[in-house]
Design a protein around this motif. Structure first.
Motif, mmCIF file in Angstrom:
data_model
loop_
_atom_site.group_PDB
_atom_site.id
_atom_site.type_symbol
_atom_site.label_atom_id
_atom_site.label_comp_id
_atom_site.label_asym_id
_atom_site.label_seq_id
_atom_site.Cartn_x
_atom_site.Cartn_y
_atom_site.Cartn_z
ATOM 1 N N VAL A 118 82.819 45.499 19.731
ATOM 2 C CA VAL A 118 83.724 44.698 20.397
ATOM 3 C C VAL A 118 82.873 44.064 21.776
ATOM 4 N N GLY A 119 83.202 42.707 21.707
ATOM 5 C CA GLY A 119 82.556 41.972 22.619
ATOM 6 C C GLY A 119 83.819 41.572 23.870
ATOM 7 N N VAL A 120 83.187 41.701 25.086
ATOM 8 C CA VAL A 120 84.048 41.353 26.055
ATOM 9 C C VAL A 120 83.373 40.347 27.194
ATOM 10 N N THR A 121 84.498 39.358 27.423
ATOM 11 C CA THR A 121 83.705 38.200 28.150
ATOM 12 C C THR A 121 84.565 38.084 29.489
ATOM 13 N N CYS A 122 84.022 38.088 30.644
ATOM 14 C CA CYS A 122 84.871 37.910 32.085
ATOM 15 C C CYS A 122 84.374 36.680 32.518
ATOM 16 N N ILE A 123 85.196 35.498 32.745
ATOM 17 C CA ILE A 123 85.051 34.416 33.488
ATOM 18 C C ILE A 123 85.557 34.103 34.888
ATOM 19 N N ASP A 124 84.849 34.131 35.971
ATOM 20 C CA ASP A 124 85.441 34.144 37.089
ATOM 21 C C ASP A 124 84.905 32.918 37.856
ATOM 22 N N LEU A 125 85.456 32.646 39.055
ATOM 23 C CA LEU A 125 85.132 31.398 39.742
ATOM 24 C C LEU A 125 83.884 31.221 40.372
ATOM 25 N N GLY A 126 83.103 32.071 40.222
ATOM 26 C CA GLY A 126 81.677 31.863 40.689
ATOM 27 C C GLY A 126 81.463 32.666 41.871
ATOM 28 N N ALA A 186 76.632 48.619 27.650
ATOM 29 C CA ALA A 186 76.872 47.788 26.709
ATOM 30 C C ALA A 186 75.358 47.696 25.876
ATOM 31 N N ASP A 187 75.751 47.273 24.456
ATOM 32 C CA ASP A 187 74.603 47.204 23.574
ATOM 33 C C ASP A 187 73.844 45.888 23.600
ATOM 34 N N SER A 188 74.418 44.897 24.250
ATOM 35 C CA SER A 188 73.763 43.725 24.853
ATOM 36 C C SER A 188 74.685 42.998 26.046
ATOM 37 N N TYR A 189 74.187 42.308 26.786
ATOM 38 C CA TYR A 189 74.509 42.111 27.798
ATOM 39 C C TYR A 189 74.029 40.495 28.513
ATOM 40 N N THR A 229 80.051 33.584 34.007
ATOM 41 C CA THR A 229 80.538 34.234 32.787
ATOM 42 C C THR A 229 79.608 35.492 32.521
ATOM 43 N N VAL A 230 80.331 36.671 32.248
ATOM 44 C CA VAL A 230 79.533 37.719 31.970
ATOM 45 C C VAL A 230 80.015 38.316 30.480
ATOM 46 N N CYS A 231 79.048 38.255 29.613
ATOM 47 C CA CYS A 231 79.236 38.622 28.319
ATOM 48 C C CYS A 231 78.748 39.956 27.774
ATOM 49 N N CYS A 232 79.244 40.895 27.196
ATOM 50 C CA CYS A 232 78.739 42.078 26.612
ATOM 51 C C CYS A 232 79.325 42.537 25.328
ATOM 52 N N GLY A 236 75.781 46.144 14.259
ATOM 53 C CA GLY A 236 76.486 44.884 13.900
ATOM 54 C C GLY A 236 76.990 43.964 15.116
ATOM 55 N N GLY A 237 76.865 44.492 16.342
ATOM 56 C CA GLY A 237 76.836 43.761 17.543
ATOM 57 C C GLY A 237 76.069 42.567 17.753
ATOM 58 N N ARG A 238 76.391 41.826 18.414
ATOM 59 C CA ARG A 238 75.690 40.609 18.860
ATOM 60 C C ARG A 238 74.472 41.010 19.681
#
Length: 145
Positions: A80-88, A112-115, A125-128, A142-144
Motif C-alpha cells: 500500500v502506498g500513501v502520499t500526503c501533499i500539504d501546502l509547504g 515504511a519499506d520506502s519513503y 509531498t511525502v510518499c511511502c 512487491g512495493g516500490r
C-alpha cells in the motif's frame, strides 16, 4: 482454472487543514485497506503522523488550508502506498511539553519499506510504501523501493 489479476486501486481525497481532519483521514484510509492487509495499524499510524505534520507544521494548518491524501492499494503485490501533499513548510517550531512529540517522521521512516519527501516552494509531498505478507508468507518486496 482462471487466473484473476487485480490492478492496483488508487483513491484520493482532500481534507481541511484542521485537527479534526486527522481522525477523518485515519478512518477513510482504514476503510480503503483490504481485509488481507497485514499492516492496517501501521498504515493508519503512518497516515496519522503525515496528516498531523500537515496540520501542525505546514501552511495547510493555516485558516483555509487543506491537504490531500492518495492511497494506492496493490493487493497482488501486497503493498500500500500513501502520499500526503500539504501546502509547504512553515518554519516555526511547534510548542510542545518537554519530551512530547517530534518523532512523527522518524516513526514513518521506521514503518515504511520506502519513503520519499519532495519539497517545493508551495507544497511538500511525502510518499511511502508499506509491504505486507500474506499469512504464512514472507514479504515479497512487491512495493516500490
Amino acid at each position: 482454472m482462471a487466473i484473476t489479476i487485480s490492478a492496483p486501486t488508487a483513491s484520493s481525497r482532500a481534507f481541511d487543514g484542521l485537527p479534526a481532519a486527522i481522525a477523518q483521514a485515519r478512518a477513510w484510509v482504514r476503510e480503503l485497506l483490504p481485509a488481507g492487509c497485514g499492516r492496517v495499524d501501521d498504515v493508519v499510524l503512518v497516515v496519522s503522523e503525515l496528516t498531523t505534520n500537515a496540520v501542525m507544521h505546514s501552511a495547510s494548518g493555516a485558516p483555509g488550508g487543506r491537504f490531500a491524501l492518495q492511497v494506492e492499494v496493490d493487493a497482488a503485490a501486497h503493498s500500500v502506498g500513501v502520499t500526503c501533499i500539504d501546502l509547504g513548510p512553515v518554519l516555526v517550531r511547534a510548542a510542545r511539553p518537554e519530551g512530547e512529540g517530534g518523532h512523527g517522521l522518524a516513526l514513518v521512516r521506521e514503518l515504511a519499506d520506502s519513503y520519499e519527501v519532495r519539497s517545493e516552494p508551495t507544497s511538500r509531498t511525502v510518499c511511502c510504501w508499506l509491504d505486507w505478507a500474506e499469512h504464512g508468507e514472507p514479504a515479497n518486496g512487491g512495493g516500490r523501493r
